[in-house]
Design a protein around this motif. Structure first.
Motif, PDB file in Angstrom:
ATOM      1  N   MET A  42       0.824  -1.208   0.000  1.00  0.00           N
ATOM      2  CA  MET A  42       0.000   0.000   0.000  1.00  0.00           C
ATOM      3  C   MET A  42       0.857   1.257   0.000  1.00  0.00           C
ATOM      4  O   MET A  42       0.565   2.233  -0.697  1.00  0.00           O
ATOM      5  CB  MET A  42      -0.918   0.007   1.221  1.00  0.00           C
ATOM      6  CG  MET A  42      -2.023  -1.047   1.178  1.00  0.00           C
ATOM      7  SD  MET A  42      -2.994  -1.079   2.698  1.00  0.00           S
ATOM      8  CE  MET A  42      -3.759   0.526   2.647  1.00  0.00           C
ATOM      9  N   MET A  43       1.957   1.247   0.763  1.00  0.00           N
ATOM     10  CA  MET A  43       2.815   2.421   0.855  1.00  0.00           C
ATOM     11  C   MET A  43       3.600   2.661  -0.418  1.00  0.00           C
ATOM     12  O   MET A  43       4.194   3.714  -0.598  1.00  0.00           O
ATOM     13  CB  MET A  43       3.778   2.290   2.040  1.00  0.00           C
ATOM     14  CG  MET A  43       3.082   2.240   3.399  1.00  0.00           C
ATOM     15  SD  MET A  43       1.918   3.592   3.650  1.00  0.00           S
ATOM     16  CE  MET A  43       3.055   4.962   3.811  1.00  0.00           C
ATOM     17  N   GLN A  44       3.633   1.670  -1.313  1.00  0.00           N
ATOM     18  CA  GLN A  44       4.309   1.855  -2.604  1.00  0.00           C
ATOM     19  C   GLN A  44       3.351   2.385  -3.664  1.00  0.00           C
ATOM     20  O   GLN A  44       3.754   2.680  -4.779  1.00  0.00           O
ATOM     21  CB  GLN A  44       4.918   0.530  -3.072  1.00  0.00           C
ATOM     22  CG  GLN A  44       6.094   0.075  -2.209  1.00  0.00           C
ATOM     23  CD  GLN A  44       6.562  -1.322  -2.538  1.00  0.00           C
ATOM     24  OE1 GLN A  44       5.984  -1.986  -3.389  1.00  0.00           O
ATOM     25  NE2 GLN A  44       7.621  -1.774  -1.883  1.00  0.00           N
ATOM     26  N   ASN A  45       2.074   2.481  -3.331  1.00  0.00           N
ATOM     27  CA  ASN A  45       1.075   2.973  -4.274  1.00  0.00           C
ATOM     28  C   ASN A  45       0.970   4.495  -4.143  1.00  0.00           C
ATOM     29  O   ASN A  45       0.554   5.005  -3.103  1.00  0.00           O
ATOM     30  CB  ASN A  45      -0.280   2.321  -3.956  1.00  0.00           C
ATOM     31  CG  ASN A  45      -1.310   2.642  -5.025  1.00  0.00           C
ATOM     32  OD1 ASN A  45      -1.424   3.781  -5.473  1.00  0.00           O
ATOM     33  ND2 ASN A  45      -2.059   1.635  -5.437  1.00  0.00           N
ATOM     34  N   PRO A  46       1.352   5.243  -5.182  1.00  0.00           N
ATOM     35  CA  PRO A  46       1.359   6.713  -5.076  1.00  0.00           C
ATOM     36  C   PRO A  46      -0.021   7.296  -4.805  1.00  0.00           C
ATOM     37  O   PRO A  46      -0.149   8.325  -4.156  1.00  0.00           O
ATOM     38  CB  PRO A  46       1.908   7.172  -6.438  1.00  0.00           C
ATOM     39  CG  PRO A  46       1.723   6.015  -7.355  1.00  0.00           C
ATOM     40  CD  PRO A  46       1.827   4.786  -6.496  1.00  0.00           C
ATOM     41  N   GLN A  47      -1.090   6.645  -5.288  1.00  0.00           N
ATOM     42  CA  GLN A  47      -2.428   7.161  -5.058  1.00  0.00           C
ATOM     43  C   GLN A  47      -2.810   7.066  -3.580  1.00  0.00           C
ATOM     44  O   GLN A  47      -3.397   7.978  -3.001  1.00  0.00           O
ATOM     45  CB  GLN A  47      -3.438   6.389  -5.914  1.00  0.00           C
ATOM     46  CG  GLN A  47      -3.237   6.600  -7.416  1.00  0.00           C
ATOM     47  CD  GLN A  47      -4.193   5.763  -8.241  1.00  0.00           C
ATOM     48  OE1 GLN A  47      -4.800   4.827  -7.733  1.00  0.00           O
ATOM     49  NE2 GLN A  47      -4.314   6.078  -9.520  1.00  0.00           N
ATOM     50  N   ILE A  48      -2.452   5.945  -2.975  1.00  0.00           N
ATOM     51  CA  ILE A  48      -2.740   5.769  -1.553  1.00  0.00           C
ATOM     52  C   ILE A  48      -1.924   6.742  -0.727  1.00  0.00           C
ATOM     53  O   ILE A  48      -2.417   7.358   0.218  1.00  0.00           O
ATOM     54  CB  ILE A  48      -2.454   4.313  -1.119  1.00  0.00           C
ATOM     55  CG1 ILE A  48      -3.447   3.366  -1.815  1.00  0.00           C
ATOM     56  CG2 ILE A  48      -2.552   4.163   0.402  1.00  0.00           C
ATOM     57  CD1 ILE A  48      -3.213   1.906  -1.528  1.00  0.00           C
ATOM     58  N   ALA A  50      -0.773   9.659  -1.665  1.00  0.00           N
ATOM     59  CA  ALA A  50      -1.303  11.018  -1.855  1.00  0.00           C
ATOM     60  C   ALA A  50      -2.550  11.231  -0.996  1.00  0.00           C
ATOM     61  O   ALA A  50      -2.725  12.278  -0.375  1.00  0.00           O
ATOM     62  CB  ALA A  50      -1.619  11.251  -3.331  1.00  0.00           C
ATOM     63  N   ALA A  51      -3.426  10.208  -0.975  1.00  0.00           N
ATOM     64  CA  ALA A  51      -4.643  10.319  -0.167  1.00  0.00           C
ATOM     65  C   ALA A  51      -4.309  10.416   1.321  1.00  0.00           C
ATOM     66  O   ALA A  51      -4.907  11.199   2.062  1.00  0.00           O
ATOM     67  CB  ALA A  51      -5.543   9.117  -0.432  1.00  0.00           C
ATOM     68  N   LEU A  52      -3.314   9.619   1.740  1.00  0.00           N
ATOM     69  CA  LEU A  52      -2.899   9.645   3.140  1.00  0.00           C
ATOM     70  C   LEU A  52      -2.301  10.992   3.516  1.00  0.00           C
ATOM     71  O   LEU A  52      -2.598  11.546   4.576  1.00  0.00           O
ATOM     72  CB  LEU A  52      -1.881   8.523   3.399  1.00  0.00           C
ATOM     73  CG  LEU A  52      -1.344   8.393   4.823  1.00  0.00           C
ATOM     74  CD1 LEU A  52      -2.484   8.121   5.797  1.00  0.00           C
ATOM     75  CD2 LEU A  52      -0.305   7.276   4.906  1.00  0.00           C
ATOM     76  N   GLN A  53      -1.462  11.553   2.609  1.00  0.00           N
ATOM     77  CA  GLN A  53      -0.850  12.852   2.869  1.00  0.00           C
ATOM     78  C   GLN A  53      -1.907  13.944   2.956  1.00  0.00           C
ATOM     79  O   GLN A  53      -1.843  14.833   3.804  1.00  0.00           O
ATOM     80  CB  GLN A  53       0.157  13.182   1.754  1.00  0.00           C
ATOM     81  CG  GLN A  53       0.938  14.470   1.990  1.00  0.00           C
ATOM     82  CD  GLN A  53       1.787  14.399   3.228  1.00  0.00           C
ATOM     83  OE1 GLN A  53       2.543  13.461   3.409  1.00  0.00           O
ATOM     84  NE2 GLN A  53       1.669  15.386   4.097  1.00  0.00           N
ATOM     85  N   GLU A  54      -2.908  13.871   2.081  1.00  0.00           N
ATOM     86  CA  GLU A  54      -3.988  14.859   2.098  1.00  0.00           C
ATOM     87  C   GLU A  54      -4.758  14.791   3.416  1.00  0.00           C
ATOM     88  O   GLU A  54      -5.123  15.812   3.996  1.00  0.00           O
ATOM     89  CB  GLU A  54      -4.933  14.602   0.925  1.00  0.00           C
ATOM     90  CG  GLU A  54      -6.037  15.642   0.782  1.00  0.00           C
ATOM     91  CD  GLU A  54      -6.912  15.395  -0.436  1.00  0.00           C
ATOM     92  OE1 GLU A  54      -7.929  16.093  -0.589  1.00  0.00           O
ATOM     93  OE2 GLU A  54      -6.579  14.475  -1.213  1.00  0.00           O
ATOM     94  N   ARG A  55      -4.968  13.567   3.887  1.00  0.00           N
ATOM     95  CA  ARG A  55      -5.674  13.387   5.162  1.00  0.00           C
ATOM     96  C   ARG A  55      -4.861  13.963   6.323  1.00  0.00           C
ATOM     97  O   ARG A  55      -5.393  14.630   7.214  1.00  0.00           O
ATOM     98  CB  ARG A  55      -5.919  11.893   5.385  1.00  0.00           C
ATOM     99  CG  ARG A  55      -6.839  11.577   6.554  1.00  0.00           C
ATOM    100  CD  ARG A  55      -8.273  11.933   6.218  1.00  0.00           C
ATOM    101  NE  ARG A  55      -9.153  11.583   7.311  1.00  0.00           N
ATOM    102  CZ  ARG A  55      -9.749  10.398   7.450  1.00  0.00           C
ATOM    103  NH1 ARG A  55      -9.540   9.466   6.515  1.00  0.00           N
ATOM    104  NH2 ARG A  55     -10.555  10.157   8.455  1.00  0.00           N
ATOM    105  N   LEU A  56      -3.541  13.688   6.298  1.00  0.00           N
ATOM    106  CA  LEU A  56      -2.665  14.197   7.347  1.00  0.00           C
ATOM    107  C   LEU A  56      -2.585  15.716   7.318  1.00  0.00           C
ATOM    108  O   LEU A  56      -2.573  16.375   8.360  1.00  0.00           O
ATOM    109  CB  LEU A  56      -1.264  13.595   7.219  1.00  0.00           C
ATOM    110  CG  LEU A  56      -1.142  12.091   7.507  1.00  0.00           C
ATOM    111  CD1 LEU A  56       0.258  11.600   7.171  1.00  0.00           C
ATOM    112  CD2 LEU A  56      -1.464  11.807   8.975  1.00  0.00           C
TER     113      LEU A  56
END
Length: 393
Positions: A42-48, A50-56
């Protein structure tokens, strides 16, 4: 009397219990291994990511609710502490003002040394043998045989070419060695920067608003008639009344460049392009010549103007932010340590910090790989085919 054969067994033999515990441990280890593999995928998936960074990012600065839960009398005391913090910010501002005055004082002490550096670079002064003597580090010391060989090679080179004056292309080499500056350089800038003889920093006078000016001194050349190009940075060292807690030392409020008096046909900040235009009615085609902006280091002297309102579009803000960073870097690093950027020694010192971080990261990755390889439940083939929800779109 209940049948003992039908009675639900409530006790187990100790040996049976050990078997159950072993099975549970195996299941837990397998679950942990799968969870770790899934997390890595999951951490290698750029989409995931990006979504995680946006949430943070959305959580940054959001209230935790703790302050709201405090009793009114405690909130009152916290407000008193915040008022004390504002007073600290104003004292800190005065501290930086005095630091600026100290910089002015020591700039006068540095300047004779920088002037002598400039004289050596532009061949206005030839240093003595004593001034040129440099004690090498132990690991840099050469054997007598190697010294003799190097001396012969240098003499041979000197015979083959004319004796150069001063230190040719000193500042151009400095610029090319520093990533922050080399990114600004274009091929058509280099012939001009060969004529750059010195860069000086001038601080505002005592009692005047805080500022500093970068002076680029050029020898006479065919590109422009200016002998000095200037860039002035205006600074402020006082907390913003609307947000006093954001104060973190002097900040650049704006900068002013200068007009470059280009010789005819030598302006590298502009380029001429030809475009074809078709007449709507007659259908005839004509070629027109247009002058458009061109990438160049010398755009550094024409920064965007900051309006009185202080409101800028995103592009202008980005340009000014990069400009301020470059101005600070030239003032604080390039001018005081120019020779070390010329030789590359200052760059090696900067790179050492990044290398250490990289080595730490590599070590961590190596440890993770080793853990996986040592894990009896680790199956590399499973990694090769991540679950559908983890695949990149």
């Amino acid at each position: 009397m209940a049948d003992p054969d039908n009675k639900e067994q409530t006790e187990m033999d100790p040996a049976d219990m050990e078997d159950v515990e072993e099975v549970e441990e195996e299941d837990t280890a397998e679950d942990n291994s799968k969870a770790r593999q899934l997390t890595m995928q999951m951490m290698q998936n750029p989409q995931i990511l990006a979504a995680l960074q946006e949430r943070l990012d959305g959580l940054v600065g959001s209230p935790s609710g703790y302050m709201e839960s405090l009793p009114k009398v405690v909130k009152r005391r916290v407000n008193a502490l915040k008022n004390l913090q504002v007073k600290c910010a104003h004292i800190e501002a005065k501290f930086y003002e005095e630091v600026h005055e100290l910089e002015r004082k020591y700039a006068a002490l540095y300047q004779p040394l920088f002037d002598k550096r400039s004289e050596i670079v532009r061949a206005a002064y030839e240093p003595t043998d004593e001034e040129c003597e440099w004690k090498q580090d132990e690991e840099e010391e050469l054997t007598e045989e190697m010294k003799e060989k190097a001396k012969v090679e240098e003499e041979k080179k000197d015979e083959e070419k004319e004796d150069p004056k001063g230190i040719p292309e000193f500042w151009l080499t400095v610029f090319k060695n520093v990533d922050l500056l080399s990114e600004m350089l274009q091929e058509h800038d280099e012939p001009i920067l060969k004529h750059l003889q010195d860069i000086k920093v001038k601080f505002s006078d005592a009692g005047q608003p805080m500022s500093f000016t970068l002076e680029f001194h050029f020898e006479p050349n065919d590109f422009f008639t200016n002998t000095i190009l200037t860039k002035t940075y205006k600074m402020r060292s006082e907390p913003d009344e609307s947000d006093p807690f954001s104060f973190d030392g002097p900040e650049i409020m704006g900068c002013t460049g200068c007009t470059i008096d280009w010789s005819k046909g030598k302006n590298v900040t502009l380029k001429t392009i030809k475009k074809k235009q078709k007449h709507k009615g007659r259908g005839t085609v004509r070629t027109v010549t247009k002058t458009v902006p061109n990438d160049s280091f010398f755009n550094f002297f024409s920064p965007p103007e900051v309006p009185e309102s202080g409101d800028l579009d995103e592009d202008s803000e980005a340009v000014l932010a990069a400009d301020f960073e470059i101005g600070h870097f030239i003032r604080e690093r390039i001018v005081p340590r120019a020779v070390l950027y010329f030789t590359g020694e200052a760059i090696e010192d900067d790179d050492d910090d990044y290398d250490e971080e990289g080595e730490e990261a590599d070590d961590e990755e190596g440890e993770e790989e080793a853990d996986e390889e040592n894990d009896p439940d680790y199956e590399p083939k499973k990694d090769a085919n991540p679950p559908e929800e983890c695949k990149q779109q």
